[in-house]
Every structure is written in structure tokens, then in C-alpha cells.
Design a protein around this motif. Structure first.
Motif, PDB file in Angstrom:
ATOM      1  N   ILE A   1      20.037  33.837  46.990  1.00  0.00           N
ATOM      2  CA  ILE A   1      19.525  32.683  46.954  1.00  0.00           C
ATOM      3  C   ILE A   1      19.582  32.050  45.574  1.00  0.00           C
ATOM      4  CG2 ILE A   1      17.152  31.438  46.462  1.00  0.00           C
ATOM      5  CD1 ILE A   1      16.158  33.117  48.886  1.00  0.00           C
ATOM      6  N   MET A   2      19.640  32.913  44.359  1.00  0.00           N
ATOM      7  CA  MET A   2      19.759  32.430  43.062  1.00  0.00           C
ATOM      8  C   MET A   2      21.152  32.256  42.732  1.00  0.00           C
ATOM      9  SD  MET A   2      17.404  35.278  41.036  1.00  0.00           S
ATOM     10  CE  MET A   2      18.116  34.866  39.503  1.00  0.00           C
ATOM     11  N   GLY A   3      22.069  32.263  43.456  1.00  0.00           N
ATOM     12  CA  GLY A   3      23.423  31.905  42.968  1.00  0.00           C
ATOM     13  C   GLY A   3      24.494  32.460  44.173  1.00  0.00           C
ATOM     14  N   GLY A   4      24.413  32.922  44.899  1.00  0.00           N
ATOM     15  CA  GLY A   4      25.506  33.074  45.861  1.00  0.00           C
ATOM     16  C   GLY A   4      26.672  34.275  45.380  1.00  0.00           C
ATOM     17  N   LEU A   5      25.991  35.510  44.946  1.00  0.00           N
ATOM     18  CA  LEU A   5      26.934  36.471  44.403  1.00  0.00           C
ATOM     19  C   LEU A   5      27.969  36.843  45.329  1.00  0.00           C
ATOM     20  CD1 LEU A   5      27.304  38.430  41.931  1.00  0.00           C
ATOM     21  CD2 LEU A   5      25.841  40.034  43.295  1.00  0.00           C
ATOM     22  N   ILE A   6      29.061  36.849  44.915  1.00  0.00           N
ATOM     23  CA  ILE A   6      30.376  37.150  45.569  1.00  0.00           C
ATOM     24  C   ILE A   6      30.934  38.516  45.115  1.00  0.00           C
ATOM     25  CG2 ILE A   6      32.888  36.670  46.371  1.00  0.00           C
ATOM     26  CD1 ILE A   6      31.924  33.522  46.343  1.00  0.00           C
ATOM     27  N   PRO A   7      31.004  39.535  45.949  1.00  0.00           N
ATOM     28  CA  PRO A   7      31.557  40.897  45.241  1.00  0.00           C
ATOM     29  C   PRO A   7      32.748  40.601  44.566  1.00  0.00           C
ATOM     30  CG  PRO A   7      31.300  41.025  47.808  1.00  0.00           C
ATOM     31  CD  PRO A   7      31.031  39.574  47.301  1.00  0.00           C
ATOM     32  N   ASP A   8      32.959  41.411  43.610  1.00  0.00           N
ATOM     33  CA  ASP A   8      34.233  41.514  42.723  1.00  0.00           C
ATOM     34  C   ASP A   8      35.391  41.814  43.468  1.00  0.00           C
ATOM     35  OD1 ASP A   8      32.736  43.424  39.852  1.00  0.00           O
ATOM     36  OD2 ASP A   8      32.340  41.381  40.753  1.00  0.00           O
ATOM     37  N   THR A   9      36.385  41.060  43.052  1.00  0.00           N
ATOM     38  CA  THR A   9      37.771  41.319  43.686  1.00  0.00           C
ATOM     39  C   THR A   9      38.569  41.835  42.506  1.00  0.00           C
ATOM     40  OG1 THR A   9      37.622  39.606  45.238  1.00  0.00           O
ATOM     41  CG2 THR A   9      39.792  40.143  44.693  1.00  0.00           C
ATOM     42  N   VAL A  10      39.378  43.102  42.725  1.00  0.00           N
ATOM     43  CA  VAL A  10      40.237  43.626  41.628  1.00  0.00           C
ATOM     44  C   VAL A  10      41.573  43.757  42.284  1.00  0.00           C
ATOM     45  CG1 VAL A  10      40.634  45.510  40.303  1.00  0.00           C
ATOM     46  CG2 VAL A  10      38.390  44.598  40.453  1.00  0.00           C
ATOM     47  N   LEU A  11      42.553  43.348  41.561  1.00  0.00           N
ATOM     48  CA  LEU A  11      43.889  43.518  42.082  1.00  0.00           C
ATOM     49  C   LEU A  11      44.615  44.306  40.775  1.00  0.00           C
ATOM     50  CD1 LEU A  11      44.611  39.826  42.942  1.00  0.00           C
ATOM     51  CD2 LEU A  11      43.996  41.880  44.399  1.00  0.00           C
ATOM     52  N   LYS A  12      45.538  45.412  41.427  1.00  0.00           N
ATOM     53  CA  LYS A  12      46.465  46.158  40.461  1.00  0.00           C
ATOM     54  C   LYS A  12      47.749  46.052  40.713  1.00  0.00           C
ATOM     55  CE  LYS A  12      42.170  49.497  39.916  1.00  0.00           C
ATOM     56  NZ  LYS A  12      42.058  50.668  39.915  1.00  0.00           N
ATOM     57  N   TYR A  13      48.412  45.805  39.549  1.00  0.00           N
ATOM     58  CA  TYR A  13      50.228  45.665  39.738  1.00  0.00           C
ATOM     59  C   TYR A  13      50.427  46.896  38.872  1.00  0.00           C
ATOM     60  CZ  TYR A  13      48.929  41.004  41.735  1.00  0.00           C
ATOM     61  OH  TYR A  13      48.413  40.311  42.634  1.00  0.00           O
ATOM     62  N   ASP A  14      51.815  47.331  39.187  1.00  0.00           N
ATOM     63  CA  ASP A  14      52.605  47.915  38.414  1.00  0.00           C
ATOM     64  C   ASP A  14      53.869  47.192  37.681  1.00  0.00           C
ATOM     65  OD1 ASP A  14      51.583  50.555  39.286  1.00  0.00           O
ATOM     66  OD2 ASP A  14      52.732  50.277  41.300  1.00  0.00           O
ATOM     67  N   ILE A  15      54.097  47.331  36.627  1.00  0.00           N
ATOM     68  CA  ILE A  15      54.993  46.556  35.680  1.00  0.00           C
ATOM     69  C   ILE A  15      56.196  47.512  35.525  1.00  0.00           C
ATOM     70  CG2 ILE A  15      55.502  45.605  33.459  1.00  0.00           C
ATOM     71  CD1 ILE A  15      52.487  45.070  33.185  1.00  0.00           C
TER      72      ILE A  15
END
Length: 195
Positions: A14-28
Motif C-alpha cells: 500500500i505504501m508504495g508497491g515494493l518490487i523485488p530486487d533484480t540482479v544481473l551478473k556479467y562476465d567481462i
């Protein structure tokens, strides 16, 4: 206990529509050899979305070079509010750029030099990880404080051309960046999403 957790989730939504974290990882990679990694995250609370990116690269050209990038970018209702980029080379400050929406314009400070930009910014380079740039012609570089050109190449691939004419190519799967080829100036490298 379950009622407490359900109640807490309800209040937060109700206070703000929390969306779960999204984490992406990349190899360089350089010539298919790993030289570093990149981790980028997105967190949304209400209308505010915060992105953070941490990149660590270690390679040897004539001598060993360690480069660390840190991005901290915030949007409100798809409108860039602020961005801070810090780059360290061999653990020493190398470059710093900040962008802040203030008084209906952006104040950009790059290595202590100030400039302003009056155009509203809705798409920046950090969004290239999370949102395929369909129908996007320009993106703002948080690192350089300049606008970059986006050119669609077909088959979910895009070329980004920076203010110095350097070109990076981005490839997408299901709207998320899968891999990219980057013109890093001294070193050209490839980024691939980690499995």
C-alpha cells in the motif's frame, strides 16, 4: 507470525508497491578470457527506481591495471533524478561524474567541471541492462555526462555511439541484455550474462 508477515507485505504494498530486487551478473572477457565482472541491480519502491552497478576489471597491457566502476542512478516516474559514477584505476580516484535534476534542469559535474542540460532524461546507459532500447534514439551516459546515439541493427541488437564516436553493440534476449561488445578505448572487451 504468518499474519504478521502477510500484514507487513500488505502495508508495504500500500505504501508504495515494493518490487523485488533484480540482479544481473556479467562476465567481462578479452579474447574469451575472463578479466572481470559486472553486477547491476534494480530496486523499486513506489515511483522511485534505484539502479546500482559495480564493475571490477583487472588486466595486463604493459603493466597490471585494475579498474573499478561504481554507478548509483535514481529515477522517479521514469525521469532521471540523479546519477553518480566513480571510477578508480589501481585503487586511486580516476574520474567522477554526477548528474542532478534541480530547478527544472540537470546539473552535471564531471571531474569538477559543471554544465547543465535542460532536456528531460528518461533513458540512460544503466537501463541498457534491463530494458531493450526499442524505439529509443538517444540515451544519456551517466559516465560522460553526454547524450549517446542508439541505432537499431535488427534481431534485438543495437549500436550505441558515444560523443567520441566509439561504438558498443548490445544483444538482447527477452528484453534483457544478454551480451555486448564494448570499445573501451585502450582495451576492447565483451560482456556476457553469467549462467
Amino acid at each position: 507470525m504468518v499474519k504478521y508477515v502477510i500484514g507487513l507485505v500488505f502495508v508495504v504494498s500500500i505504501m508504495g508497491g515494493l518490487i523485488p530486487d533484480t540482479v544481473l551478473k556479467y562476465d567481462i572477457l578479452v579474447k574469451n578470457k575472463p578479466i572481470g565482472s559486472l553486477e547491476v541491480s534494480r530496486k523499486t519502491l513506489g515511483t522511485v527506481t534505484t539502479y546500482q552497478s559495480f564493475t571490477s576489471i583487472k588486466t595486463k597491457i604493459l603493466t597490471t591495471i585494475a579498474v573499478d566502476y561504481k554507478y548509483d542512478v535514481s529515477f522517479d516516474n521514469d525521469h532521471l533524478q540523479k546519477a553518480n559514477v566513480n571510477i578508480l584505476v589501481n585503487h586511486k580516484p580516476h574520474a567522477e561524474t554526477s548528474t542532478l535534476w534541480k530547478d527544472n534542469q540537470y546539473l552535471i559535474v564531471k571531474n569538477k567541471r559543471e554544465s547543465t542540460l535542460k532536456d528531460s532524461i528518461a533513458y540512460t546507459t544503466i537501463l541498457l541492462y534491463f530494458k531493450e532500447p526499442k524505439h529509443i534514439d538517444y540515451c544519456y551516459s551517466e559516465q560522460d555526462g553526454t547524450m549517446n546515439t542508439i541505432v537499431p541493427l535488427g534481431n534485438h541488437s543495437y549500436k550505441k555511439i558515444n560523443a567520441n564516436g566509439k561504438e558498443n553493440i548490445y544483444f538482447y534476449k527477452k528484453g534483457v541484455l544478454d551480451h555486448a561488445t564494448i570499445d573501451g578505448g585502450v582495451v576492447n572487451f565483451e560482456m556476457r550474462i553469467s549462467e
